[in-house]
Write a protein that holds these residues in place. Structure first.
Motif, PDB file in Angstrom:
ATOM      1  N   PHE A  86       0.650  -1.170  -0.030  1.00 40.61           N
ATOM      2  CA  PHE A  86      -0.105   0.037  -0.137  1.00 40.61           C
ATOM      3  C   PHE A  86       1.027   1.303   0.125  1.00 40.61           C
ATOM      4  N   ARG A  87       0.878   1.999  -1.000  1.00 40.86           N
ATOM      5  CA  ARG A  87       1.346   3.295  -1.246  1.00 40.86           C
ATOM      6  C   ARG A  87       3.080   3.184  -0.913  1.00 40.86           C
ATOM      7  N   THR A 260      -1.230   6.559   6.521  1.00 38.85           N
ATOM      8  CA  THR A 260      -2.645   6.235   6.755  1.00 38.85           C
ATOM      9  C   THR A 260      -3.600   7.387   7.115  1.00 38.85           C
ATOM     10  N   ASP A 262      -2.648  10.486   5.648  1.00 44.01           N
ATOM     11  CA  ASP A 262      -3.103  11.365   4.341  1.00 44.01           C
ATOM     12  C   ASP A 262      -4.124  10.538   3.630  1.00 44.01           C
ATOM     13  N   SER A 263      -4.137   9.228   3.615  1.00 45.50           N
ATOM     14  CA  SER A 263      -5.026   8.403   2.935  1.00 45.50           C
ATOM     15  C   SER A 263      -6.508   8.476   3.432  1.00 45.50           C
ATOM     16  N   HIS A 266      -7.827  11.645   2.249  1.00 44.50           N
ATOM     17  CA  HIS A 266      -8.479  11.888   0.999  1.00 44.50           C
ATOM     18  C   HIS A 266      -9.659  11.149   1.194  1.00 44.50           C
ATOM     19  N   LEU A 337     -10.602   1.339   3.670  1.00 47.57           N
ATOM     20  CA  LEU A 337      -9.266   1.393   3.597  1.00 47.57           C
ATOM     21  C   LEU A 337      -8.748  -0.084   3.563  1.00 47.57           C
ATOM     22  N   GLN A 341      -6.806  -2.072   0.542  1.00 47.61           N
ATOM     23  CA  GLN A 341      -5.533  -2.926   0.976  1.00 47.61           C
ATOM     24  C   GLN A 341      -5.267  -4.092   0.821  1.00 47.61           C
ATOM     25  N   ASP A 347      -9.629   0.440  -6.360  1.00 45.61           N
ATOM     26  CA  ASP A 347      -8.579   1.290  -5.842  1.00 45.61           C
ATOM     27  C   ASP A 347      -8.413   2.504  -6.989  1.00 45.61           C
ATOM     28  N   TYR A 349      -7.247   5.326  -6.707  1.00 44.16           N
ATOM     29  CA  TYR A 349      -6.137   6.156  -6.445  1.00 44.16           C
ATOM     30  C   TYR A 349      -4.975   5.553  -6.876  1.00 44.16           C
ATOM     31  N   TRP A 351      -3.359   3.216  -5.298  1.00 45.97           N
ATOM     32  CA  TRP A 351      -2.703   3.076  -3.950  1.00 45.97           C
ATOM     33  C   TRP A 351      -2.010   1.826  -3.893  1.00 45.97           C
TER      34      TRP A 351
END
Ligand code: COI
Length: 356
Positions: A86-87, A260, A262-263, A266, A337, A341, A347, A349, A351
């Motif tokens: 994840f990111r 997390t 930041d996510s 969003h 989330l 994940q 998804d 984004y 991520w």
């Protein structure tokens, strides 16, 4: 591109069986990634080797002055057997922000991500299958010069280890109690609070012990100057839903810029919630709790995911939140989330990164 040498273990360990309790950070996989840094030569000799003890001089600088940084991310097992990160690019960027603060040489971000992917791929059978479990990934850099003068080291080790883990809190997704610490402080602006480095966590232990001894899961930090404004919790950022808005302390230099965090911001914005990143005083929080404006409280972190907070203690006051139940938004954020994940949800984004 790193040219990673891979040496597989001749004594593979038993991978925990499905359903076996994992806890957090107790069990380690068969391999680890190591790369050296030498001044004048740069980062060199990237390799995956059997997991095991490392040899350091007792004079190694990290042991005396704590010049080190670490990161935390996870690998998730999808329903189709795939393995996702994840990111990870965000961890690579944050690692370099920590490196800069600690005078540790930067690591090319693509090398950081490649090293993580390579190691996870070697130990991919260790990514657990049970719901809520994952393979916790701990990259870290330590300074290794055998030298007692206070100065940046000229040699370092970059190491990654892997730990199949369950929920960070023993209580799982049940709301946790948080102790608002009014004596000790964690960091001040201009210090290294925004860096992910062991010293910040060493500084947190005395309050953590106090919180535990009083029956709370973790300590929440107030700012280091006035002890008035909310900063973060021991292993997570903190968010409040106040009168419908999602409010969280702004990144002011003494708070960890959580991925997390930041996510979640969003997601909240995309769902139409007004979000505010600003100073929040403990008095404002208590007032919001008294008037009923404080609707939900939750922590966010790689290890902690989205953790509902059911109780806050400040001096003589104990604030109950949500009657011990998980808030509606907290639950929705957790589901979204973790859905992204674990590959169960779309998804949009970009991520999620597949390890292959
Ligand atoms: C993480 O969430 O990855 C962290 O680094 C928290 C850790 C101190 C358990």
């Amino acid at each position: 591109m790193l040219d990673v040498k891979i040496e597989k273990t001749k004594n593979p360990k038993k991978i925990p069986a499905k359903g076996e309790p994992l806890g957090f950070g107790h069990i380690f996989t068969d391999h680890m990634f190591i790369m050296n840094y030498t001044e004048g030569k740069g980062w060199h000799d990237p390799r995956v080797v059997p997991f095991g003890d490392i040899t350091l001089s007792p004079a190694a600088m990290v042991l005396h002055y704590g010049q080190e940084m670490f990161e935390g991310l996870k690998a998730y097992r999808g329903d189709n057997g795939e393995v996702y990160l994840f990111r990870p690019d965000m961890n690579a960027k944050r690692a370099n922000n920590s490196n800069d603060r600690l005078c540790i040489p930067r690591l090319p971000e693509e090398d950081f991500v490649q090293a993580v992917k390579t190691l996870v791929n070697v130990d991919r059978d260790w990514v657990p299958y049970e719901e809520g479990t994952s393979l916790y990934i701990r990259p870290f850099i330590i300074s290794t010069d055998p030298h007692l003068g206070v100065a940046p080291s000229k040699t370092y080790l970059f190491i990654i280890i892997l730990s199949p883990s369950g929920a960070y809190y023993e209580s799982g997704l049940a709301p946790v109690g948080i102790w608002i610490e009014d004596e000790y402080v964690r960091a001040v602006r201009g210090g290294m609070g925004y860096a992910k480095t062991g010293g910040n966590y060493a500084a947190s232990l005395a309050a953590q012990v106090k919180a535990h001894d009083s029956g709370y899961s973790q300590a929440l930090w107030l700012d280091g100057v006035e002890r008035k404004y909310i900063e973060e919790v021991g292993s997570m950022n903190i968010m409040f839903k106040i009168s419908g808005k999602v409010v969280t302390p702004m990144l002011n230099g003494s708070i960890l810029p959580g991925i997390t965090r930041d996510s979640i911001l969003h997601l909240c914005r995309d769902w139409g919630y007004e979000t505010e990143e600003r100073r929040i005083s403990v008095d404002e929080l208590i007032e919001a709790a008294r008037t009923g404006a404080l609707e939900e409280v939750f922590g966010t972190g790689t290890a902690a995911v989205v953790s509902p907070v059911g109780k806050l203690r400040y001096k003589d006051e104990v604030i109950d939140i949500g009657g011990g139940k998980i808030g509606e938004l907290t639950q929705k954020l957790y589901d979204e989330l973790t859905g992204i994940q674990w590959g169960k949800k779309a998804d949009p984004y970009g991520w999620r990164v597949t390890v292959q």
